[in-house]
Design a protein around this motif. Structure first.
Motif, PDB file in Angstrom:
ATOM      1  N   VAL A  38     -49.880  96.178  59.919  1.00  0.00           N
ATOM      2  CA  VAL A  38     -49.048  94.984  59.945  1.00  0.00           C
ATOM      3  C   VAL A  38     -49.757  93.950  60.804  1.00  0.00           C
ATOM      4  N   GLY A  39     -49.987  92.777  60.255  1.00  0.00           N
ATOM      5  CA  GLY A  39     -50.634  91.711  61.006  1.00  0.00           C
ATOM      6  C   GLY A  39     -49.629  90.809  61.695  1.00  0.00           C
ATOM      7  N   PHE A  40     -49.830  90.534  62.959  1.00  0.00           N
ATOM      8  CA  PHE A  40     -48.981  89.670  63.778  1.00  0.00           C
ATOM      9  C   PHE A  40     -47.492  90.013  63.635  1.00  0.00           C
ATOM     10  N   PRO A  41     -47.102  91.250  64.002  1.00  0.00           N
ATOM     11  CA  PRO A  41     -45.687  91.615  63.922  1.00  0.00           C
ATOM     12  C   PRO A  41     -44.831  90.972  65.001  1.00  0.00           C
ATOM     13  N   ALA A  42     -45.439  90.472  66.075  1.00  0.00           N
ATOM     14  CA  ALA A  42     -44.650  89.853  67.145  1.00  0.00           C
ATOM     15  C   ALA A  42     -45.523  88.870  67.913  1.00  0.00           C
ATOM     16  N   GLY A  43     -44.888  87.850  68.445  1.00  0.00           N
ATOM     17  CA  GLY A  43     -45.572  86.876  69.275  1.00  0.00           C
ATOM     18  C   GLY A  43     -44.599  85.838  69.799  1.00  0.00           C
ATOM     19  N   TRP A  44     -44.696  85.504  71.071  1.00  0.00           N
ATOM     20  CA  TRP A  44     -43.799  84.497  71.633  1.00  0.00           C
ATOM     21  C   TRP A  44     -44.430  83.847  72.857  1.00  0.00           C
ATOM     22  N   ILE A  45     -43.889  82.712  73.214  1.00  0.00           N
ATOM     23  CA  ILE A  45     -44.208  82.046  74.479  1.00  0.00           C
ATOM     24  C   ILE A  45     -42.895  81.713  75.162  1.00  0.00           C
ATOM     25  N   ARG A  46     -42.869  81.933  76.460  1.00  0.00           N
ATOM     26  CA  ARG A  46     -41.652  81.716  77.237  1.00  0.00           C
ATOM     27  C   ARG A  46     -41.941  80.710  78.341  1.00  0.00           C
ATOM     28  N   PHE A  47     -41.032  79.755  78.508  1.00  0.00           N
ATOM     29  CA  PHE A  47     -41.121  78.748  79.574  1.00  0.00           C
ATOM     30  C   PHE A  47     -40.148  79.151  80.673  1.00  0.00           C
ATOM     31  N   ASN A  48     -40.702  79.392  81.870  1.00  0.00           N
ATOM     32  CA  ASN A  48     -39.944  79.989  82.969  1.00  0.00           C
ATOM     33  C   ASN A  48     -39.436  78.951  83.952  1.00  0.00           C
ATOM     34  N   ASP A  49     -38.274  79.233  84.491  1.00  0.00           N
ATOM     35  CA  ASP A  49     -37.698  78.444  85.594  1.00  0.00           C
ATOM     36  C   ASP A  49     -37.681  76.954  85.286  1.00  0.00           C
TER      37      ASP A  49
END
Length: 426
Positions: A138-149
């Motif tokens: 499976v190619g790229f099953p997950a990915g995210w970016i999170r902006f903190n605080d």
């Protein structure tokens, strides 16, 4: 005809119970120079410190999260693998037991290659470009970016991308490698066309926050339900999920900490796929499946080697329009009870009871207990290495699951799975 129906049943069951990748990443141990036991009570299950570390965007807030402060030799890459032997037996039970599936073989298990880390004091990320499950890539099953605080407060963080929701007990951090439990997450009223799984990684946006120490936390998700064929709408197959928890800690007595929480999900699915656009698969064709419930976590003994008990209760409802021939909304109760114990640091043992009980069947001629489920899972894991570089462990799991009238001839089915192998993370 009967053999074809049984084969279809087996294939559907195998797909729904396909194992999920487990996430426990020594990349952080390498970055901060600590052992994996700092964040895990039972690898890959997080302890109290590990939950705070996750809620902070995988940051220790020690001034080491800005790229200029990171050792140039450090790379936030990790790999997971779980080669194993697996025996799977599915039987239907009438006057004479019939084996629908009997399989014993060495399997590749799960292999994951990913990267997780920070790109500054206020941004974190995860990218999994490759996952292999029993030979299927499976190619790229997950990915995210999170902006903190955001606005300099831990009460406001935003994550964009595809990720698992904040569940009462994470499926990707599960100790069970048989994938024969936590059935209430994916369960639907018998006959429902909805394929929404509350524990699946979904593409969308998550807003979460917590107080200092993560004693009180919340999470809200808005997403597109994965795998839905809906189209021609302003927001294709929308879904939402929310979760709030609060933890109490105690200084005296055997009870170390107690956490209570509640959660709810609302997911849509097209009720009629025979209509054709334009207009045929619009918003009026989407109907809801709902799940809501609560959880209690209790930790006994010392924080380093706790006994962790968890009970999660889920009530679900599927709109009758999602069930061809349905005459009423389907309603069911389900959940699981689990105990994880650490007799000594290298050894982990656990047991789990799963259940689903239908209350109102949508199909007019279905008995009340049609597709009720009862499951038991036990397992042990012995970890040989806890270092700042890697970890590997030997695991043995056994699970048993009964489905009332689960076969095509309406006899009960049982599925037994024995899994033993090595879980490796680098």
């Amino acid at each position: 005809m009967m053999r074809k129906a049984q084969l279809l049943f087996v294939m559907t069951l195998a797909f729904n119970l396909w194992p999920k990748p487990a996430h426990a990443t020594p990349a952080f141990a390498r970055k901060y120079g600590v052992r994996c036991t700092v964040c895990h009570e039972a690898w890959p299950v997080l302890n109290d410190f590990g939950r705070q570390f996750r809620d902070n965007g995988y940051r220790m807030n020690l001034g080491e999260d800005d790229p200029p402060m990171t050792d140039p030799a450090y790379w936030p890459i990790y790999a997971l693998a779980s080669p194993q032997y697996r025996f799977d037996l599915l039987k239907s039970h009438d006057n004479k037991d019939l084996a629908l599936l009997r399989s014993g073989q060495f399997q590749q298990g799960t292999f994951v290659l990913g990267a997780i880390g920070t790109v500054g004091a206020h941004a974190s990320y995860l990218v999994i470009p490759l996952a292999v499950v029993n030979g299927q890539t499976v190619g790229f099953p997950a990915g995210w970016i999170r902006f903190n605080d955001i606005a300099n407060t831990p009460w406001l963080n935003v994550k964009l991308g595809q990720n698992e929701p904040d569940l009462p007990f994470s499926r990707i951090r599960d100790l069970d490698m048989t994938s024969n439990s936590l059935v209430a997450y994916s369960y639907h009223t018998p006959g429902s066309v909805s394929q929404f799984d509350m524990a699946n990684d979904e593409m969308g946006i998550e807003i979460m926050g917590h107080n200092r120490g993560s004693g009180t936390r919340y999470s809200v998700n808005a997403f597109n339900v994965g795998g839905s064929p809906a189209q021609n709408t302003k927001f294709n197959t929308p879904g939402t999920y929310g979760h709030v928890t609060h933890e109490f800690q105690f200084r005296n007595g055997p009870l170390t900490a107690l956490e209570v929480g509640s959660f709810a999900s609302y997911a849509t699915w097209p009720r009629n796929l025979t209509q054709t656009p334009p207009g045929g698969l619009g918003t009026d064709n989407l109907k809801a499946s709902e799940k809501y419930g609560g959880e209690v976590h209790a930790w006994f003994g010392q924080f380093a080697l706790p006994i962790h008990a968890n009970f999660t209760f889920i009530q679900g409802r599927d709109d009758k329009a999602l069930v061809p021939g349905g005459v009423r909304d389907g309603l069911f109760n389900g959940g699981f009870a689990q105990v994880i114990a650490n007799p000594k640091l290298p050894l982990i043992v656990f047991g789990r009871f799963d259940f689903v009980r239908n209350r109102d069947q949508s199909l007019p001629n279905a008995s009340r207990d049609f597709h009720d489920q009862t499951g038991y899972t036990i397992g042990a894991k012995h970890t040989f290495e806890f270092t700042t570089r890697a970890e590997y462990a030997l695991f043995v799991n056994y699970s048993w699951l009964r489905v009332k009238q689960g076969a095509s001839d309406l006899t009960d089915t049982t599925r037994q799975v024995l899994s033993a192998g090595i879980h490796f993370a680098f």
